[in-house]
Design a protein around this motif. Structure first.
Motif, PDB file in Angstrom:
ATOM      1  N   GLY A 176      -2.793  -1.690  -6.904  1.00 13.27           N
ATOM      2  CA  GLY A 176      -1.983  -0.788  -6.104  1.00 13.27           C
ATOM      3  C   GLY A 176      -2.215   0.650  -6.529  1.00 13.27           C
ATOM      4  O   GLY A 176      -2.850   0.918  -7.546  1.00 13.27           O
ATOM      5  N   GLN A 177      -1.698   1.578  -5.732  1.00 15.90           N
ATOM      6  CA  GLN A 177      -1.891   2.996  -6.012  1.00 15.90           C
ATOM      7  C   GLN A 177      -0.731   3.817  -5.465  1.00 15.90           C
ATOM      8  O   GLN A 177      -0.024   3.381  -4.564  1.00 15.90           O
ATOM      9  CB  GLN A 177      -3.178   3.515  -5.344  1.00 15.90           C
ATOM     10  N   THR A 178      -0.586   5.009  -6.027  1.00 15.84           N
ATOM     11  CA  THR A 178       0.265   6.054  -5.471  1.00 15.84           C
ATOM     12  C   THR A 178      -0.671   7.159  -5.016  1.00 15.84           C
ATOM     13  O   THR A 178      -1.545   7.584  -5.772  1.00 15.84           O
ATOM     14  CB  THR A 178       1.244   6.596  -6.531  1.00 15.84           C
ATOM     15  N   LEU A 179      -0.500   7.607  -3.768  1.00 14.93           N
ATOM     16  CA  LEU A 179      -1.347   8.659  -3.220  1.00 14.93           C
ATOM     17  C   LEU A 179      -0.535   9.875  -2.814  1.00 14.93           C
ATOM     18  O   LEU A 179       0.602   9.747  -2.347  1.00 14.93           O
ATOM     19  CB  LEU A 179      -2.113   8.168  -1.990  1.00 14.93           C
ATOM     20  N   TYR A 180      -1.136  11.046  -2.982  1.00 10.25           N
ATOM     21  CA  TYR A 180      -0.617  12.316  -2.518  1.00 10.25           C
ATOM     22  C   TYR A 180      -1.436  12.690  -1.289  1.00 10.25           C
ATOM     23  O   TYR A 180      -2.664  12.710  -1.354  1.00 10.25           O
ATOM     24  CB  TYR A 180      -0.794  13.372  -3.613  1.00 10.25           C
ATOM     25  N   ILE A 181      -0.764  12.969  -0.161  1.00  7.50           N
ATOM     26  CA  ILE A 181      -1.470  13.319   1.066  1.00  7.50           C
ATOM     27  C   ILE A 181      -0.893  14.643   1.577  1.00  7.50           C
ATOM     28  O   ILE A 181       0.287  14.729   1.917  1.00  7.50           O
ATOM     29  CB  ILE A 181      -1.327  12.227   2.150  1.00  7.50           C
ATOM     30  N   PRO A 182      -1.718  15.712   1.658  1.00 11.68           N
ATOM     31  CA  PRO A 182      -1.233  16.997   2.155  1.00 11.68           C
ATOM     32  C   PRO A 182      -0.801  16.925   3.615  1.00 11.68           C
ATOM     33  O   PRO A 182      -1.374  16.180   4.412  1.00 11.68           O
ATOM     34  CB  PRO A 182      -2.444  17.921   2.025  1.00 11.68           C
ATOM     35  N   VAL A 183       0.215  17.709   3.945  1.00  8.58           N
ATOM     36  CA  VAL A 183       0.707  17.841   5.317  1.00  8.58           C
ATOM     37  C   VAL A 183       0.746  19.332   5.639  1.00  8.58           C
ATOM     38  O   VAL A 183       1.231  20.129   4.832  1.00  8.58           O
ATOM     39  CB  VAL A 183       2.120  17.244   5.475  1.00  8.58           C
TER      40      VAL A 183
ATOM     41  N   ASP B 124      -7.406  -9.831   3.316  1.00 12.82           N
ATOM     42  CA  ASP B 124      -6.078  -9.867   2.696  1.00 12.82           C
ATOM     43  C   ASP B 124      -5.193  -8.701   3.112  1.00 12.82           C
ATOM     44  O   ASP B 124      -5.674  -7.622   3.448  1.00 12.82           O
ATOM     45  CB  ASP B 124      -6.211  -9.880   1.173  1.00 12.82           C
ATOM     46  N   SER B 125      -3.896  -8.937   3.036  1.00 11.43           N
ATOM     47  CA  SER B 125      -2.920  -7.910   3.400  1.00 11.43           C
ATOM     48  C   SER B 125      -2.623  -7.012   2.203  1.00 11.43           C
ATOM     49  O   SER B 125      -2.919  -7.346   1.059  1.00 11.43           O
ATOM     50  CB  SER B 125      -1.638  -8.569   3.900  1.00 11.43           C
TER      51      SER B 125
ATOM     52  N   ALA C  17      -0.963  -4.786  -3.707  1.00 10.55           N
ATOM     53  CA  ALA C  17      -1.512  -6.015  -3.120  1.00 10.55           C
ATOM     54  C   ALA C  17      -1.408  -7.126  -4.152  1.00 10.55           C
ATOM     55  O   ALA C  17      -1.480  -6.879  -5.361  1.00 10.55           O
ATOM     56  CB  ALA C  17      -2.957  -5.816  -2.691  1.00 10.55           C
ATOM     57  N   GLN C  18      -1.263  -8.337  -3.661  1.00 10.99           N
ATOM     58  CA  GLN C  18      -1.114  -9.483  -4.552  1.00 10.99           C
ATOM     59  C   GLN C  18      -2.461 -10.087  -4.932  1.00 10.99           C
ATOM     60  O   GLN C  18      -2.515 -10.988  -5.753  1.00 10.99           O
ATOM     61  CB  GLN C  18      -0.173 -10.502  -3.916  1.00 10.99           C
ATOM     62  N   THR C  19      -3.534  -9.586  -4.345  1.00  8.53           N
ATOM     63  CA  THR C  19      -4.905  -9.950  -4.721  1.00  8.53           C
ATOM     64  C   THR C  19      -5.714  -8.662  -4.765  1.00  8.53           C
ATOM     65  O   THR C  19      -5.278  -7.627  -4.256  1.00  8.53           O
ATOM     66  CB  THR C  19      -5.552 -10.909  -3.693  1.00  8.53           C
ATOM     67  N   ASN C  20      -6.875  -8.700  -5.365  1.00  6.94           N
ATOM     68  CA  ASN C  20      -7.737  -7.521  -5.351  1.00  6.94           C
ATOM     69  C   ASN C  20      -8.249  -7.309  -3.933  1.00  6.94           C
ATOM     70  O   ASN C  20      -8.774  -8.232  -3.316  1.00  6.94           O
ATOM     71  CB  ASN C  20      -8.900  -7.688  -6.330  1.00  6.94           C
TER      72      ASN C  20
END
Length: 186
Positions: free
Chosen positions: A53-60, A88-89, A144-147
């Motif tokens: 998983g990740q945390t992303l910063y997205i400019p607006v 996969d989801s 995600a629960q899988t790679n």
């Protein structure tokens, strides 16, 4: 006589075929977007297995300056989240909108949502909403629960006016890897 039968059969075929319509064209007018389906809400807890998983910063950019920074050109912004994995989801745990001062303006999800393989979702900020200021941003958390292959998360800004039009994308930047289901910076 056979020529008369041939003309009659041809006429009957034309009438029958012209009466046929495509089900997609009758349920939706041509040129209109298809109705969006809502992603499925899911429940995660401490026992949920998270592989990545990740945390992303997205400019607006709710607006941009023009004419020596004296006037603003308002833009509508769409945050687009696209699951690029073929099988996969992924689960979007948080979507938050912050202003130029780093203050939370809006949290978009009450519960995490699941995006199936190759599915996408979006969040919209209207042209008239300048509450974020020029330094506004989204913070998006996904797990995600899988790679899985990383999703594409970006904003698309667009504005039209004064016989002008402008549009551009702003890609997301990974600022943290996720190993649990909680929202970062909550």
């Amino acid at each position: 006589m056979s020529q008369a039968i041939f003309h009659w059969l041809a006429f009957a075929a034309i009438v029958v075929l012209s009466a046929c319509t495509s089900p997609t064209m009758t349920s939706q007018r041509q040129g209109e977007p298809a109705p969006a389906t809502q992603p499925q809400q899911v429940t995660l807890d401490e026992n949920s297995q998270i592989a990545t998983g990740q945390t992303l910063y997205i400019p607006v950019y709710p607006y941009i300056y023009y004419e020596d920074q004296r006037r603003i050109f308002n833009l509508a912004t769409t945050l687009s989240i696209r699951n690029t994995d073929l099988a996969d989801s992924i689960i979007i745990t948080c979507v938050r909108y912050y202003n130029s001062e780093g203050q939370l303006i809006r949290q978009y999800l009450e519960r995490p949502i699941q995006l199936a393989a190759l599915a996408s979702t979006d969040f919209f900020i209207s042209t008239s909403d300048n509450s974020g200021g020029l330094g506004a941003n989204f913070i998006v958390d996904w797990v995600a629960q899988t790679n899985v292959s990383e999703p594409i998360i970006e904003t698309v800004a667009i504005g039209t006016g004064f016989q002008q039009g402008i549009s551009f994308i702003s890609p997301g930047k990974v600022i943290q890897n996720q190993t649990n289901y909680t929202c970062s910076l909550s």
